[in-house]
Design an enzyme around this catalytic site. Structure first.
Site, PDB file in Angstrom:
ATOM      1  N   SER A 116       0.872  -1.280  -0.060  1.00  0.00           N
ATOM      2  CA  SER A 116      -0.030  -0.021   0.031  1.00  0.00           C
ATOM      3  C   SER A 116       1.163   1.292   0.076  1.00  0.00           C
ATOM      4  CB  SER A 116      -0.803  -0.075   1.141  1.00  0.00           C
ATOM      5  OG  SER A 116      -2.010   0.735   1.200  1.00  0.00           O
ATOM      6  N   ARG A 126     -11.427   6.861   8.964  1.00  0.00           N
ATOM      7  CA  ARG A 126     -11.014   5.696   9.109  1.00  0.00           C
ATOM      8  C   ARG A 126     -12.146   4.755   8.635  1.00  0.00           C
ATOM      9  NH1 ARG A 126      -6.703   2.175   9.518  1.00  0.00           N
ATOM     10  NH2 ARG A 126      -6.922   0.660  11.101  1.00  0.00           N
ATOM     11  N   ASP A 165      -8.685  -7.241  -4.262  1.00  0.00           N
ATOM     12  CA  ASP A 165      -8.190  -5.857  -3.894  1.00  0.00           C
ATOM     13  C   ASP A 165      -9.018  -4.949  -4.791  1.00  0.00           C
ATOM     14  OD1 ASP A 165      -7.232  -3.280  -3.038  1.00  0.00           O
ATOM     15  OD2 ASP A 165      -5.000  -4.361  -2.716  1.00  0.00           O
ATOM     16  N   HIS A 224      -7.805  -5.457  -0.015  1.00  0.00           N
ATOM     17  CA  HIS A 224      -6.706  -5.090   0.172  1.00  0.00           C
ATOM     18  C   HIS A 224      -5.822  -5.119   1.274  1.00  0.00           C
ATOM     19  CE1 HIS A 224      -3.639  -1.791  -0.451  1.00  0.00           C
ATOM     20  NE2 HIS A 224      -3.949  -1.007   0.656  1.00  0.00           N
ATOM     21  N   ASP A 225      -6.726  -5.319   2.599  1.00  0.00           N
ATOM     22  CA  ASP A 225      -5.983  -5.891   3.712  1.00  0.00           C
ATOM     23  C   ASP A 225      -5.137  -7.131   3.912  1.00  0.00           C
ATOM     24  OD1 ASP A 225      -6.086  -3.258   5.432  1.00  0.00           O
ATOM     25  OD2 ASP A 225      -7.365  -4.040   6.593  1.00  0.00           O
TER      26      ASP A 225
END
Lengths: 395, 395
Positions: free
Chosen positions: A167, A239, A333, A366-367
């Site tokens: 990232s 967030r 992702d 993505h994580d």
């Protein structure tokens, strides 16, 4: 938001340093940033694991993502509020093997866990000792990388065995390869982009605006406010927006479905589903260990990330890379789609730079780069071993 | 945000009615909402196109999405600030052919373009004449559908030839089929869900929190504030978050890429990329014609949407549908993915209800249902003609 939340979750001088070490630069003259601003007396915090070889050739730089910090490995302790964000990947016998390699992770410029950022006290001038706040200049990924060279200098690392990150960390990896090709023997770029896309910018921008809208943000100068009076609600919304994009529809459905917190025997506007409580929990958790101004600056740096800027184009920029590169994408992702990863690899391959593309097959979105370590670890370990075996002359 | 923005973009009694007509209900006793609240003296605004047949059998109900209204077709005129949101689909010779069919579109309960919503004056009680504001009760998709029956009653429509809608409109379509199977001869459900997913809830929730964070929202009672002093920034952020999810990465890249508004010869935190200006423009535009409290209530109604609630499950709920159904999905829709559309069709087909699934092949994302009318029109026209030809006894 709990009233006890600090105005900033930033680490500040006087807080327990934990495992942090500090490199300093720009002590004699200002550091001129890519965007035109200047900073004097910059501190870059970092941690290390393992032993640096006598020839200095076994050092690996790990670059953290948006809300990461120096603490890539290790448990919670005084000065380190969260366990290492890549704890399963870095350590003795792990993919990034600290029995073999000397591993370094630096907090980025503009961050809030020991490196100079908006919450840091100014080193000089009439406001010396006061936090920068709204006066902090915009920093770029290139500025982050340039300040990381001070860490290499202090440690005596002339050339990294590898620079690795996902990232925002991957943005730094690519800039290391472009800016300092002679100082990297290999690169590992994970779930990142050669340039931030319009959609990435749009999500980043929405989060920043939520922080700006928070009356407790106070134009960026909130550090004198009391506990519970910081821009934590705005930060929490930012967030939340980001976290939705870091995960996936599938995972949210499996984990939360339509489960409610308050029962649905009557409806009210602020009644929550479990997914909302989850996002609130993580928003509050971030507010305890992060700084809202750092969030603004680091997401802006990500939006500004563009290997092409001032270099004639993406391909011309990637053409400066000479290091063998491992590119890792994540099947689910949606924020940094795999086409962005494949683009990097294709351009490098066209130019004769050895580039492997590995795709993590994951539902986590993505994580996955901090979740699916069982898939990330083996190809990473293999790649690093191959680079190591090839020796410094062949990197 | 321009200082001239109204505190609410709601249509209010005394404003030009344009083509609106009004149905009233709950004039004698309160309307008890699904979520436990009550409303008295409800107004539902609607528009019509074409002529109702003598036997009342040619009426089509079109249901609008989140920020839509009665003005599904037609140009801008006094009382109608935007052109019809399905103008290319509804009209003489169009897919929804007003030469053949009588077309009706009602503003939803909780909306802000003529139907009773948070910006409407209370009809009775000590605060009669004052906007509901924070006192407005939570409404559900089922409440919207139940109040739409007052329009059918006033017009003399015993049974709709079809009920058609996308996104939140599609939720109403499905509820019409489940709640009133004897009153619908066919259904057209587009880019919607049988129940809102955790991810959809998460995005909706983030938008609502941005509105709540706006100090000008004032807990929902902002209608007495002056021009420029309404919660337009919060509404704009909520709209931006939603709009990113309505489009696609591809389209944002093609249209905006990394083009900037202010030049990048120096960096500043609030410097904008073109995609940011686009989202700001649409946020401001929405603030001129929408109401922030309506946005809260309608997105909450969407999050609460669940055909299964109180009916034993999704399949048991869909089992109540008896009307032939056309389900339309969009290939690039990440917010209401095609698996949600196929689920509806599969369950109906298993139960012997004729169901066609058509997929719009588009790069536009969720919004394709109001963009790619060249793909939506032909299958829709064919479906409606088939239903019409089958006659009322065979619907």
């Amino acid at each position: 938001m709990p009233a006890t939340l600090p105005v900033t979750g930033a680490w500040r001088p006087g807080d327990p340093p934990g495992r942090r070490r500090f490199a300093r630069l720009a002590t004699d003259r200002p550091f001129v940033l890519e965007g035109g601003g200047q900073l004097g007396d910059i501190t870059i915090a970092y941690e290390t694991w393992g032993e640096l070889a006598a020839d200095g050739d076994n050092a690996i730089l790990v670059c953290h993502a948006l809300t990461g910090d120096t603490h890539a490995a290790g448990g919670v302790s005084a000065g380190h509020a969260a366990p290492g964000w890549w704890d399963g990947l870095i350590g003795p016998g792990h993919a990034i093997d600290t029995d073999r390699w000397f591993v370094v992770c630096a907090n980025v410029l503009g961050g809030c866990q020991g490196s100079t950022g908006p919450a840091s006290p100014r080193g000089s001038g009439p406001l010396a000792g006061h936090p920068y706040g709204s006066a902090f200049p915009v920093v770029s990924i290139r500025d982050m990388v340039r300040t990381q060279t001070a860490v290499a200098r202090d440690l005596g690392v002339a050339r990294w065995l590898s620079v690795i990150g996902g990232s925002m960390g991957g943005m730094q990896v690519l800039e290391w390869g472009v800016m300092f090709p002679e100082r990297v023997r290999s690169l590992v770029s994970i779930a990142t982009a050669a340039a931030a896309s319009a959609q990435q910018i749009a999500f980043g921008s929405a989060g920043r605006k939520a922080i700006r809208l928070d009356p407790r943000w106070r134009g960026g100068d909130y550090y004198d406010a009391g506990p519970g009076d910081g821009p934590t609600e705005g930060l929490s919304i930012a967030r939340s927006i980001a976290q939705i994009t870091y995960r996936s529809d599938d995972v949210f459905t499996d984990r939360f479905g339509r489960e409610v917190v308050e029962p649905l025997d009557g409806f009210s506007l602020w009644q929550r589903f479990q997914v909302e409580r989850y996002l609130e929990y993580h928003g509050t958790k971030l507010a305890r260990r992060f700084d809202a101004n750092s969030y603004l600056h680091l997401t802006k740096a990500m939006d500004l990330h563009d290997l092409a800027r001032g270099r004639g184009g993406i391909e011309e920029a990637l053409d400066r890379i000479s290091a063998p590169t491992l590119v890792v994408g994540i099947s689910s992702d949606t924020l940094y789609p795999t086409y962005q990863q494949r683009l990097v690899c294709e351009v490098l391959a066209q130019r004769g730079i050895p580039c492997d593309y590995v795709e993590i097959d994951s539902r986590h979105g993505h994580d996955a780069f901090i979740i699916d370590l069982d898939q990330l670890g083996p190809p990473l370990a293999q790649f690093l071993s191959d680079v190591d075996k090839a020796g410094p002359g062949h990197g």
